[in-house]
Structures are given as structure tokens and as C-alpha cells.
Design an enzyme around this catalytic site. Structure first.
Site, PDB file in Angstrom:
ATOM      1  CB  CYS A   1      -0.759  -0.050   1.380  1.00  0.00           C
ATOM      2  SG  CYS A   1      -1.772   1.561   1.548  1.00  0.00           S
TER       3      CYS A   1
ATOM      4  CB  CYS B   1       0.791   1.015   4.082  1.00  0.00           C
ATOM      5  SG  CYS B   1      -0.579   0.770   5.186  1.00  0.00           S
TER       6      CYS B   1
ATOM      7  CG  ASP C   1      -2.615  14.549  -4.793  1.00  0.00           C
ATOM      8  OD1 ASP C   1      -3.733  13.608  -4.550  1.00  0.00           O
ATOM      9  OD2 ASP C   1      -1.964  14.188  -5.755  1.00  0.00           O
TER      10      ASP C   1
ATOM     11  CG  HIS D   1      -4.480  -0.515   5.106  1.00  0.00           C
ATOM     12  ND1 HIS D   1      -3.858   0.018   3.878  1.00  0.00           N
ATOM     13  CD2 HIS D   1      -5.143  -1.469   4.607  1.00  0.00           C
ATOM     14  CE1 HIS D   1      -4.474  -0.396   2.870  1.00  0.00           C
ATOM     15  NE2 HIS D   1      -5.158  -1.515   3.254  1.00  0.00           N
TER      16      HIS D   1
ATOM     17  CG  ASN E   1     -12.451  10.091  -5.185  1.00  0.00           C
ATOM     18  OD1 ASN E   1     -13.329  10.780  -5.245  1.00  0.00           O
ATOM     19  ND2 ASN E   1     -11.329  10.689  -5.593  1.00  0.00           N
TER      20      ASN E   1
ATOM     21  CG  HIS F   1      -6.923   9.089   0.017  1.00  0.00           C
ATOM     22  ND1 HIS F   1      -7.049   7.788  -0.055  1.00  0.00           N
ATOM     23  CD2 HIS F   1      -7.284   9.715  -1.040  1.00  0.00           C
ATOM     24  CE1 HIS F   1      -7.319   7.450  -1.465  1.00  0.00           C
ATOM     25  NE2 HIS F   1      -7.582   8.773  -1.940  1.00  0.00           N
TER      26      HIS F   1
ATOM     27  CG  HIS G   1      -8.547  13.902  -2.516  1.00  0.00           C
ATOM     28  ND1 HIS G   1      -7.441  13.964  -3.550  1.00  0.00           N
ATOM     29  CD2 HIS G   1      -9.029  12.677  -2.558  1.00  0.00           C
ATOM     30  CE1 HIS G   1      -7.436  12.574  -4.073  1.00  0.00           C
ATOM     31  NE2 HIS G   1      -8.435  12.063  -3.431  1.00  0.00           N
TER      32      HIS G   1
HETATM   33  P1  AMP Z   1      -7.868   8.623  -4.988  1.00  0.00           P
HETATM   34  O1  AMP Z   1      -7.927   8.913  -6.546  1.00  0.00           O
HETATM   35  O2  AMP Z   1      -8.996   9.453  -4.556  1.00  0.00           O
HETATM   36  O3  AMP Z   1      -7.637   7.246  -4.696  1.00  0.00           O
HETATM   37  O4  AMP Z   1      -6.681   9.392  -4.740  1.00  0.00           O
HETATM   38  C1  AMP Z   1      -5.172   9.209  -4.673  1.00  0.00           C
HETATM   39  C2  AMP Z   1      -4.552  10.393  -4.601  1.00  0.00           C
HETATM   40  O5  AMP Z   1      -3.143   9.913  -4.104  1.00  0.00           O
HETATM   41  C3  AMP Z   1      -4.138  10.928  -6.113  1.00  0.00           C
HETATM   42  O6  AMP Z   1      -4.635  12.310  -6.151  1.00  0.00           O
HETATM   43  C4  AMP Z   1      -2.754  10.900  -6.332  1.00  0.00           C
HETATM   44  O7  AMP Z   1      -2.314  12.031  -7.155  1.00  0.00           O
HETATM   45  C5  AMP Z   1      -2.177  10.790  -5.036  1.00  0.00           C
HETATM   46  N1  AMP Z   1      -0.943  10.164  -4.904  1.00  0.00           N
HETATM   47  C6  AMP Z   1      -0.660   8.864  -5.341  1.00  0.00           C
HETATM   48  N2  AMP Z   1       0.684   8.581  -4.763  1.00  0.00           N
HETATM   49  C7  AMP Z   1       1.154   9.647  -4.327  1.00  0.00           C
HETATM   50  C8  AMP Z   1       2.320   9.964  -3.594  1.00  0.00           C
HETATM   51  N3  AMP Z   1       3.438   9.175  -3.553  1.00  0.00           N
HETATM   52  N4  AMP Z   1       2.491  11.062  -2.861  1.00  0.00           N
HETATM   53  C9  AMP Z   1       1.487  12.023  -2.655  1.00  0.00           C
HETATM   54  N5  AMP Z   1       0.290  11.670  -3.326  1.00  0.00           N
HETATM   55  C10 AMP Z   1       0.183  10.589  -4.097  1.00  0.00           C
END
Ligand code: AMP
Length: 112
Positions: free
Chosen positions: A3, A6, A29, A45, A85, A98, A100
Site C-alpha cells: 500500500c 502505508c 498530493d 490501514h 473517493n 484518504h 482530499h
Molecule cells: P484517489 O484517486 O481518491 O484514490 O486519490 C489518490 C491520490 O493519491 C491521487 O490524487 C494521487 O495523485 C495521490 N498520490 C498517489 N501517490 C502519491 C504519493 N506518492 N504522494 C502523494 N500523493 C500521491
């Protein structure tokens, strides 16, 4: 566990931290969709909103108690939007709960 969030919590993947305490981490992000785009995650988690229970909901409560401070610290001083989401139809891409925080600019009225 494979993950990505994680791994961020374990320090195996770098992140730009905005806020951290014993229960949650907030970080920028990697692919921002607004001038301010922060993710807030629990330090356990939980795969998604579907997996929130009476046993783990204290993490969600704590996240929502801290979101106003985190949003302002991150630069969303004129207002912000909070999104989580959940599942395929919502295009959830990381299976670790998470939230946003989007702001720092005028956001569109409609999100779909
Ligand atoms: P979701 O599509 O709602 O699952 O959002 C996942 C978010 O995680 C997306 O906006 C990605 O840009 C962000 N994301 C993925 N990997 C990373 C990372 N290593 N550091 C920061 N954000 C990330």
C-alpha cells in the site's frame, strides 16, 4: 503490505508533510488538482470509507477535527473542499482511506 500510503507512513516513500500527529498524517498530493491539494490519512490501514467501523471511526473523527487547521496551514485560507473517493465508480486509486483537501483558488461549482 503493498500500500503506497502505508509505505509513506513507514518512511519508505517520501512525502511533503503538512501535519502529523499520533493518529494521522497530512501531505501534499503528488499530482495536485488545485493550488492547495493535501491528502489526510489515518495511521492505520483502512481501505476506504466502506471499511469505517465503530472500532476505527475515531481516526475519521480525528481527521475531521484537524481538517480546518490543516487546510489553513496548507494555504486554503479562503475556503476548501473535502473529498473521499470510495470504490471503482468514484475512481478511488489508492486503497488506503484518504481525504482530499482542495483549495487555494476558486473551485468549480460542480465536481462531476
Ligand atoms: P484517489 O484517486 O481518491 O484514490 O486519490 C489518490 C491520490 O493519491 C491521487 O490524487 C494521487 O495523485 C495521490 N498520490 C498517489 N501517490 C502519491 C504519493 N506518492 N504522494 C502523494 N500523493 C500521491
Amino acid at each position: 503490505m503493498d500500500c503506497i500510503f502505508c509505505k509513506i507512513l513507514a518512511g519508505e516513500i517520501p512525502s511533503t508533510k503538512v501535519y502529523e500527529d499520533e493518529m494521522i498524517l497530512a501531505f501534499r498530493d503528488i499530482n495536485p488538482e488545485a493550488k492547495v491539494h493535501v491528502l489526510v490519512i489515518p495511521k492505520i490501514h483502512i481501505p476506504s470509507m466502506d471499511a469505517v467501523t465503530a472500532e476505527n471511526s475515531a481516526y475519521v473523527t480525528h481527521i475531521f477535527e484537524k481538517i480546518p487547521m490543516i487546510a489553513k496551514e496548507a494555504g486554503a485560507t479562503g475556503g476548501y473542499r473535502v473529498i473521499s473517493n470510495c470504490g471503482a465508480d468514484a475512481a478511488q486509486s489508492v486503497p488506503h482511506l484518504h481525504f482530499h483537501i482542495l483549495g487555494g483558488q476558486q473551485l468549480p461549482t460542480h465536481i462531476v
